[in-house]
Scaffold this motif. Structure first.
Motif, PDB file in Angstrom:
ATOM      1  N   TYR A 107       0.837  -1.207   0.000  1.00 41.11           N
ATOM      2  CA  TYR A 107       0.000   0.000   0.000  1.00 41.11           C
ATOM      3  C   TYR A 107       0.869   1.254   0.000  1.00 41.11           C
ATOM      4  O   TYR A 107       0.612   2.209  -0.751  1.00 41.11           O
ATOM      5  N   ALA A 108       1.923   1.260   0.815  1.00 40.41           N
ATOM      6  CA  ALA A 108       2.790   2.439   0.913  1.00 40.41           C
ATOM      7  C   ALA A 108       3.572   2.673  -0.368  1.00 40.41           C
ATOM      8  O   ALA A 108       4.040   3.794  -0.608  1.00 40.41           O
ATOM      9  N   ASP A 109       3.696   1.649  -1.198  1.00 41.79           N
ATOM     10  CA  ASP A 109       4.433   1.791  -2.452  1.00 41.79           C
ATOM     11  C   ASP A 109       3.542   2.291  -3.590  1.00 41.79           C
ATOM     12  O   ASP A 109       4.028   2.522  -4.700  1.00 41.79           O
ATOM     13  N   ARG A 110       2.241   2.458  -3.316  1.00 36.70           N
ATOM     14  CA  ARG A 110       1.346   2.975  -4.357  1.00 36.70           C
ATOM     15  C   ARG A 110       0.541   4.198  -3.906  1.00 36.70           C
ATOM     16  O   ARG A 110       0.031   4.928  -4.734  1.00 36.70           O
ATOM     17  N   ARG A 111       0.406   4.379  -2.598  1.00 35.86           N
ATOM     18  CA  ARG A 111      -0.374   5.506  -2.068  1.00 35.86           C
ATOM     19  C   ARG A 111       0.489   6.755  -2.035  1.00 35.86           C
ATOM     20  O   ARG A 111       1.598   6.746  -1.486  1.00 35.86           O
ATOM     21  N   ARG A 112      -0.008   7.840  -2.613  1.00 34.66           N
ATOM     22  CA  ARG A 112       0.720   9.106  -2.661  1.00 34.66           C
ATOM     23  C   ARG A 112       0.062  10.140  -1.753  1.00 34.66           C
ATOM     24  O   ARG A 112      -1.157  10.155  -1.598  1.00 34.66           O
ATOM     25  N   GLN A 113       0.919  11.010  -1.205  1.00 36.96           N
ATOM     26  CA  GLN A 113       0.385  12.037  -0.313  1.00 36.96           C
ATOM     27  C   GLN A 113       1.395  13.179  -0.190  1.00 36.96           C
ATOM     28  O   GLN A 113       2.576  12.927   0.070  1.00 36.96           O
ATOM     29  N   PHE A 114       0.932  14.393  -0.402  1.00 37.27           N
ATOM     30  CA  PHE A 114       1.709  15.637  -0.340  1.00 37.27           C
ATOM     31  C   PHE A 114       2.671  15.755  -1.531  1.00 37.27           C
ATOM     32  O   PHE A 114       3.323  14.786  -1.924  1.00 37.27           O
ATOM     33  N   THR A 115       2.739  16.950  -2.059  1.00 35.55           N
ATOM     34  CA  THR A 115       3.548  17.230  -3.243  1.00 35.55           C
ATOM     35  C   THR A 115       5.014  17.343  -2.873  1.00 35.55           C
ATOM     36  O   THR A 115       5.381  18.035  -1.912  1.00 35.55           O
ATOM     37  N   GLY A 116       5.870  16.650  -3.634  1.00 34.01           N
ATOM     38  CA  GLY A 116       7.298  16.659  -3.379  1.00 34.01           C
ATOM     39  C   GLY A 116       8.023  17.697  -4.220  1.00 34.01           C
ATOM     40  O   GLY A 116       7.400  18.484  -4.956  1.00 34.01           O
TER      41      GLY A 116
END
Length: 645
Positions: free
Chosen positions: A310-319
């Motif tokens: 899940y952590a390898d596909r879920r995105r959050q906050f702009t880098g």
């Protein structure tokens, strides 16, 4: 993302390493989990009674396929392979855990007690039906008033020579059997642990076979059973409470491998000491702890598989590059998941060694060295404690790492968390088990230990343990070796020097273990010499005992890593496992750094360097994380997390 090229893990090859010598059995169980994956949905859909029946029917289907009875002799329909039996049980932990526990009760506890505590005559009468699932049973040891203190059980079995029968009785309400899996609905027979009385003399706790129901499922006279009803988890298992009101069973129903009663009421045993006889009987049932340890580790693997994918596909906050960042690219997210991944691998390898030792000892139990057996029992206790705590901690961390999505039942964390919660207390409360490990370390598994009560234990330590511990471990020379690895000031070089040296990890782990054992022995000796009450003295030292035992088991985990790495050819997989080994070792040191600093083994500069090194290892492990959980081989149908599809 990392600024280096990480070696790619050969996932099938690493799965083969993890599956070990019983890969064929593990593959069979994976196929069966896929066939019965609908049970995971039924666990949420069905009411309690329907769920219990569904679990029972699945158990019987797996039994027909030969996936549950590998540990029994071939002459009774089993596979004659104890190691394969535990491998199968571990693998089934990828699936529904009520089914797993139901299997454990029927074949590990009920059938295992008949096999280990009974003689061939009892085997011939019962085991074929147990193995085929025609005779369903339960394991009635724990009482409301006595759990860990099995010697204090109050259920009584009095022999009546006139009728050549035992009379089983619950003398007080607190003596009723509590939380007995299988009792509420399905078990026709129980292995009942009771105080044996013959001719007015007590002979301690023994096991007897007691019928609970007739073939139509009706309770027999003198048997009262109350359903435990809804539990925190494992609601596919029919736990119940049992009372006995002068229930009679034939003399032949005593499981008589270690004691027998003649028709005219003469008690005899090949083991003269009552305490040693009791501990020998319990020691034969160590398979339960070995199995729970492996199941716990595999439940943690399921949680890590879900959370890391899940952590390898879920995105959050702009880098910085204008796109949203993957959760697994955040250092804090790596901190939450990857050290637990490293610990899970380590405990897998430690469990593999434990199973191999168990298989070797119990394939020929009557010829096994008693000291070796006691060491095995202690190792099983310690691995079970750390394995079940791993499951509880890792599942919760993974749930949190998945945010609100992890709180949805469809993503499986609720069942994993609820169903494994009891693992920390059944087959022995973890804190009690670790105290048993510490006692074994103090006495070096000496034969005298099993004959000692609490007072005798303190006296033994007061007279022998300090000198024995120091002599056995050569603690002073070890301290000097560690001091050489731990510069007091940075004028002696870079604080990060040698942090990835396996000999540094080993020295640190060994020094902590031996220092804690030595300190525990000295506290007990000093208190005994001061005339302190034995019970109070041991109570005051319990925390020190647990800490010593944890240090001992973590050292065993580190050594299991090292031995596994030594067996592997050079390549990307070995490189990845070396990183995990380093991450495990330094994470343990970092987590306990206050203790090492308090004892002068770690400078503040070195402690800070360890944290920097852990962060670097996390960064290097991140690109491999998904491949490392894929190598666990959890079937997609068992992952059963909606947000991954």
């Amino acid at each position: 993302m990392p600024d280096f090229v990480a070696p790619q893990v050969d996932v099938p090859a690493l799965t083969e390493v993890l599956d070990g010598p019983h890969a064929e059995i593990r593959d069979l169980c994976r196929r069966k989990l896929i066939e019965h994956a609908g049970l995971l949905d039924d666990a949420q859909r069905l009411d309690r009674d329907g769920y219990r029946e569904r679990v029972l029917q699945t158990l019987l289907q797996l039994t027909d396929a030969g996936a549950t009875t590998l540990g029994f002799p071939k002459r009774y329909g089993g596979g004659g392979d104890l190691g394969a039996a535990i491998a199968a049980f571990e693998t089934m932990a990828f699936g529904d855990l009520s089914l797993l526990v139901k299997i454990g009760v029927q074949f590990g506890l009920f059938g295992g007690a008949i096999l280990q505590l009974g003689t061939e005559r009892r085997h011939d009468r019962y085991l074929a039906d147990v193995v085929a699932g025609r005779l369903l049973g339960c394991f009635a040891m724990t009482e409301q008033g006595h759990g860990s203190d099995v010697q204090g059980l109050q259920t009584v079995a009095r022999y009546d020579p006139g009728r050549e029968q035992f009379i089983i009785d619950t003398p007080v309400d607190s003596a009723h059997k509590e939380f007995i899996g299988g009792a509420a609905a399905h078990a026709r027979m129980a292995v009942v642990f009771a105080q044996l009385e013959v001719g007015g003399a007590g002979h301690g706790v023994h096991a007897l076979l007691v019928d609970l129901r007739d073939r139509n499922g009706r309770l027999l006279p003198g048997i009262r059973i109350v359903d435990d009803r809804q539990k925190i988890g494992l609601n596919g298992v029919d736990n119940g409470r049992i009372w006995f009101d002068r229930v009679t069973v034939d003399r032949e129903n005593l499981l008589d491998r270690y004691a027998s009663v003649s028709a005219d009421g003469v008690y005899s045993s090949p083991i003269e000491s009552p305490d040693r006889r009791f501990f020998t009987m319990l020691g034969t049932l160590v398979q339960g702890r070995v199995s729970v340890a492996g199941a716990s580790v595999n439940a943690a693997k399921v949680a890590l598989t879900i959370a890391i994918r899940y952590a390898d596909r879920r995105r959050q906050f702009t880098g910085p590059n204008g796109t949203e960042e993957l959760l697994l690219d955040y250092g804090m997210h790596q901190r939450r998941l990857l050290p637990r991944l490293a610990r899970t691998y380590g405990l897998h390898f430690a469990q593999e060694q434990l199973v191999a030792e168990y298989d070797d000892v119990f394939t020929h139990p009557d010829t096994a060295d008693p000291k070796r057996r006691r060491a095995l029992e202690a190792r099983a206790a310690g691995t079970k404690a750390l394995g079940s705590w791993l499951a509880t901690d890792t599942i919760q961390a993974c749930r949190e790492a998945c945010g609100g999505a992890g709180y949805l039942s469809e993503n499986r964390f609720d069942a994993l968390r609820a169903d494994t919660d009891v693992f920390t207390t059944f087959e022995g409360d973890n804190h009690v088990l670790l105290q048993l490990v510490a006692k074994g370390l103090l006495t070096n598994y000496a034969s005298e230990f099993n004959d000692l009560d609490q007072l005798g234990m303190v006296r033994f330590v007061a007279g022998h343990a300090v000198e024995t511990v120091i002599e056995r471990t050569a603690a002073h020379s070890l301290m000097e070796r560690v001091r050489d690895l731990l510069p007091a000031g940075e004028d002696r070089g870079d604080a990060r020097t040698g942090l990835l040296d396996p000999s540094y990890h080993s020295a640190m782990f060994r020094w902590r273990e031996e220092h804690r054992i030595d300190g525990l022995a000295r506290r007990l000796k000093r208190g005994a010499e001061d005339g302190m009450n034995a019970a109070e003295l041991f109570s005051r030292c319990q925390q020190h005992a647990v800490e010593a035992a944890v240090a001992h088991v973590e050292r065993q985990v580190l050594e299991a890593y090292e031995q596994k790495l030594a067996s592997l050819p050079d390549g990307a997989n070995k490189t990845a496992l070396c990183q995990l080994r380093d991450l495990f070792a330094l994470s343990v040191i970092e987590a306990d750094r206050g203790w090492w600093m308090e004892h002068g083994r770690l400078s503040s500069q070195r402690a800070k360097a360890i944290t920097r090194e852990v962060d670097e290892l996390l960064r290097k492990t991140r690109p491999l994380a998904v491949q490392l959980v894929d190598a666990f081989g959890v079937p997609e149908e068992a992952v059963h997390a909606a947000f991954l599809h």
